[in-house]
Design a protein around this motif. Structure first.
Motif, PDB file in Angstrom:
ATOM      1  N   PRO A  33       0.827  -1.206   0.000  1.00 19.60           N
ATOM      2  CA  PRO A  33       0.000   0.000   0.000  1.00 19.60           C
ATOM      3  C   PRO A  33       0.860   1.253   0.000  1.00 19.60           C
ATOM      4  O   PRO A  33       1.981   1.251   0.501  1.00 19.60           O
ATOM      5  CB  PRO A  33      -0.821  -0.130   1.285  1.00 19.60           C
ATOM      6  CG  PRO A  33      -0.026  -1.037   2.154  1.00 19.60           C
ATOM      7  CD  PRO A  33       0.706  -1.971   1.237  1.00 19.60           C
ATOM      8  N   GLY A  34       0.335   2.333  -0.560  1.00 19.84           N
ATOM      9  CA  GLY A  34       1.029   3.619  -0.500  1.00 19.84           C
ATOM     10  C   GLY A  34       2.204   3.716  -1.458  1.00 19.84           C
ATOM     11  O   GLY A  34       2.342   2.924  -2.378  1.00 19.84           O
ATOM     12  N   ALA A  35       3.066   4.697  -1.200  1.00 16.13           N
ATOM     13  CA  ALA A  35       4.225   4.932  -2.050  1.00 16.13           C
ATOM     14  C   ALA A  35       5.426   5.246  -1.179  1.00 16.13           C
ATOM     15  O   ALA A  35       5.278   5.523   0.012  1.00 16.13           O
ATOM     16  CB  ALA A  35       3.953   6.092  -3.008  1.00 16.13           C
ATOM     17  N   MET A  36       6.620   5.209  -1.790  1.00 15.65           N
ATOM     18  CA  MET A  36       7.830   5.512  -1.027  1.00 15.65           C
ATOM     19  C   MET A  36       7.778   6.969  -0.560  1.00 15.65           C
ATOM     20  O   MET A  36       7.390   7.840  -1.327  1.00 15.65           O
ATOM     21  CB  MET A  36       9.064   5.279  -1.901  1.00 15.65           C
ATOM     22  CG  MET A  36      10.346   5.277  -1.120  1.00 15.65           C
ATOM     23  SD  MET A  36      11.643   4.371  -1.944  1.00 15.65           S
ATOM     24  CE  MET A  36      11.928   5.415  -3.328  1.00 15.65           C
ATOM     25  N   PRO A  37       8.163   7.234   0.695  1.00 10.60           N
ATOM     26  CA  PRO A  37       8.057   8.612   1.188  1.00 10.60           C
ATOM     27  C   PRO A  37       9.026   9.526   0.466  1.00 10.60           C
ATOM     28  O   PRO A  37      10.068   9.085  -0.013  1.00 10.60           O
ATOM     29  CB  PRO A  37       8.428   8.477   2.671  1.00 10.60           C
ATOM     30  CG  PRO A  37       9.257   7.248   2.751  1.00 10.60           C
ATOM     31  CD  PRO A  37       8.704   6.329   1.712  1.00 10.60           C
ATOM     32  N   ARG A  38       8.648  10.820   0.372  1.00  9.40           N
ATOM     33  CA  ARG A  38       9.583  11.779  -0.213  1.00  9.40           C
ATOM     34  C   ARG A  38      10.716  12.028   0.766  1.00  9.40           C
ATOM     35  O   ARG A  38      10.575  11.876   1.968  1.00  9.40           O
ATOM     36  CB  ARG A  38       8.836  13.085  -0.491  1.00  9.40           C
ATOM     37  CG  ARG A  38       7.803  12.965  -1.577  1.00  9.40           C
ATOM     38  CD  ARG A  38       6.828  14.119  -1.478  1.00  9.40           C
ATOM     39  NE  ARG A  38       7.523  15.396  -1.384  1.00  9.40           N
ATOM     40  CZ  ARG A  38       7.427  16.343  -2.297  1.00  9.40           C
ATOM     41  NH1 ARG A  38       6.678  16.170  -3.351  1.00  9.40           N
ATOM     42  NH2 ARG A  38       8.081  17.478  -2.152  1.00  9.40           N
TER      43      ARG A  38
END
Lengths: 325, 320
Positions: free
Chosen positions: A272-277
């Protein structure tokens, strides 16, 4: 035996007006002589940035903030200007993703090879030309004696990448950094290039840092693998162990989302989600907001690390595998 | 009846130098055959995948299907209408509304000056349809938030942009979506999200996909039927299980052997030899004969027809 390359607690900083970004954070790993270390991760994980730091190609304002890099036992992370230039090419070869842009279109490939050799080796012009032809033959270019006077545009993509590999190897470096060497190539050409890279490095005992996002390439080419996420090393180990029995939940999720691994299943496994900035990294373990095994202590600082270059997974709660010691 | 029926499709590009240069250098015209005599059907509510390496003509076929390129010879019938030859404007319009496309690069395929709402409703607005609330509804369906409609494309990551592209493709309620390398620019974990979304939407809206990819593993996961292209020619067509378990054409076998495998630790296989030949001067007979381990005399003179072998269709003289 001293490893060819030894990276210890490498941290790269990029100061910006809105605070300092840290694309590589406390990364440690070794590459032994003749070993191929695969470095995998998604875009922005810092895998190329770590490679560029080794060869001194960080674009300012990016710089090495702390940590040490040793090549054959000599510290190289503080080298500047001419010292670094001598090292590049002579001791570290580089193969980039796009074979067209890494060759000079205005120079014959023979001239590009001899230029590199004359800069780093104490040999004559005619000797260099002889070696250039031999190098082209070694990477499997048919009719090398004639093709040595061709320009890069006269070669196909796969042939160009062979020339780039010849160029990287011509001064007989002890380490090759290959940054996505086959990403721009077709499957059948990719297989040729990987086989070539493996053969040359085994024959010469050259250490290879193979940076890629392709798990299949890693499985076939690498001896050990380092998995990176959000600038940090999350898992390090023998390629078979990491790929078939990952201990870090991120590696596990990554393997599950590879279509190859889930043949016959209706749905792919999703993280779920994406890699954090980089400017909004979470506290503690960078993966915990997406992690199915996250617990309360995963937010504690400092997060889990593999700072000694040993150990398997940088995780407080790694997956438990009975068959892995 | 099949939703899409492609018959003897051929596309030839004129890649000659300008007229004056040809006269001075005494060069003949150069014709590049990008697609050569390709025939296949796509059944409704299935995924048909075209795989091949660069220069195999897969994208050219996709463009001819949506009508961005006209075929040189042969035809593409969609719901029984040949878009290149049909003269009834109303009929063409009706069929065209049923086709949409998703492109490879989500950074290049969205207008950076338009808000996401305008991008998504454009296919409907262009035909004068009702667009109120449409963008918001579609955004939620592709896993984004309704309030994202007011943002610009640069505010999104690659995976999110590809979701916007999918929302735009869904806006005009198409039956057929041509997906040209929809996940090649995405990371593995994002690719998994997008592929799952595409599967879900297919079931929900009863869509048909033409899925163009160079990635065998993605195709194996998505497709109901796979067509393998080599130098503009269809060399093999089969369902995924048949194709991956018992590939029949030597090119397909080579392609599968060359693809990296997750359990191929330290695998030492002889890599394939040679490269794709020049499409301006393709070899006579079977296009694969210079690289083929089975090649016999007939392969160098006569082009093999696509014929049925078991569950597959194969264009090879040496397979029976």
């Amino acid at each position: 035996m001293t490893p060819t390359l030894s990276i210890r607690n490498l941290t790269v900083d990029i100061p910006t007006r809105h605070g300092t970004l840290r694309p590589v954070q406390d990364v440690s790993y070794d590459i032994a002589q003749g070993e191929i270390l695969g470095v995998v991760g998604e875009s922005g994980a810092g895998k190329s940035m770590a490679g560029n730091a080794v060869i001194g190609l960080l674009n300012p304002p990016a710089h090495i903030a702390s940590g040490e890099i040793h090549l054959n036992g000599t510290r190289i992370d503080h080298l500047q200007g001419d010292d670094m230039r001598r090292l590049r090419g002579q001791q570290i070869g580089m193969v980039f993703q796009d074979p067209l842009t890494s060759l000079n279109p205005l120079l014959k490939i023979g001239d590009q090879l001899t230029e590199t050799m004359l800069a780093h080796l104490d040999i004559s012009q005619s000797e260099a030309r002889k070696r250039a032809i031999a190098a082209l033959e070694e990477v499997g270019i048919p009719g090398a004696a004639q093709r040595v006077d061709s320009y890069p545009h006269e070669f196909s993509g796969g042939m160009r990448q062979r020339v780039v590999i010849a160029l990287a190897l011509c001064a007989e470096p002890s380490l090759i950094i290959a940054d996505e060497p086959t990403t721009a190539l077709d499957v059948s050409v990719q297989a040729q290039i990987i086989a070539l890279l493996k053969r040359l490095c085994r024959d010469r005992g050259t250490a290879v840092m193979l940076i890629t996002h392709d798990m299949g390439v890693i499985a076939e080419a690498a001896d050990r693998v380092a998995v990176m996420y959000a600038g940090q090393l999350t898992e390090l180990g023998a390629v078979r162990d990491v790929l078939t029995a990952p201990l870090h939940p991120y590696t596990d999720g990554l393997m599950g989302s590879t279509p190859l691994a889930s043949r016959g299943k209706a749905r792919l496994h999703q993280i779920p989600g994406a890699m954090p900035r980089l400017d909004a990294l979470p506290d503690g373990c960078a993966f915990h907001p997406r992690c199915p095994r996250a617990q309360a202590d995963c937010v504690r600082n400092p997060g889990p690390t593999l700072s000694d270059g040993q150990g398997r997974a940088a995780c407080f709660h790694p997956l438990v595998r009975e068959d892995v010691a | 009846m099949a939703l899409v029926s492609v018959t003897n499709l051929t596309r030839i590009f004129d890649v000659s130098k300008p007229w004056l240069n040809r006269v001075i250098e005494r060069k003949p015209k150069a014709m590049l055959t990008a697609v050569s005599d390709v025939s296949f059907d796509i059944e409704e509510r299935t995924v048909y995948a075209l795989v091949g390496e660069s220069g195999s003509g897969k994208s050219t076929i996709g463009k001819m299907l949506v009508g961005l390129l006209a075929p040189s010879t042969g035809s593409v019938d969609i719901r029984g209408v040949d878009l290149a030859r049909e003269t009834d404007a109303a009929k063409i319009d009706d069929v065209r509304a049923d086709i949409q496309m998703i492109f490879q690069d989500p950074f290049a395929s969205l207008n950076p000056r338009w808000r996401v709402r305008d991008i998504i409703v454009e296919p409907v607005a262009a035909r004068g349809g009702e667009t109120r609330g449409l963008a918001e509804r579609l955004l939620e369906q592709v896993g984004l938030a309704a309030r994202d409609a007011g943002k610009f494309p640069h505010e999104f990551s690659g995976g999110q942009r590809q979701r916007i592209c999918i929302a735009r493709a869904l806006a005009s309620e198409p039956k057929l979506i041509v997906c040209d390398e929809p996940t090649s620019a995405l990371d593995v974990s994002v690719q998994a999200q997008v592929l799952n979304l595409m599967s879900d939407l297919k079931d929900e809206f009863g869509l048909t996909y033409l899925f163009i990819s160079h990635d065998l593993t993605v195709v194996q996961h998505m497709a109901d039927k796979i067509g393998v292209l080599y130098l503009g020619r269809l060399v093999e067509e089969a369902d995924p299980d048949t194709l991956f378990d018992t590939p029949k054409h030597p090119y397909t076998q080579m392609l599968l052997a060359a693809a990296p495998q997750l359990d191929g630790f330290g695998r030492e296989v002889a890599p394939p030899t040679g490269e794709i030949p020049d499409p301006i001067n393709p070899p006579p007979g079977c296009a694969y004969n210079p690289r083929c381990p089975l090649a016999a005399d007939i392969c160098r003179t006569t082009r093999p027809e696509l014929r049925r072998v078991g569950n597959a269709r194969v264009a090879c003289h040496m397979v029976d």
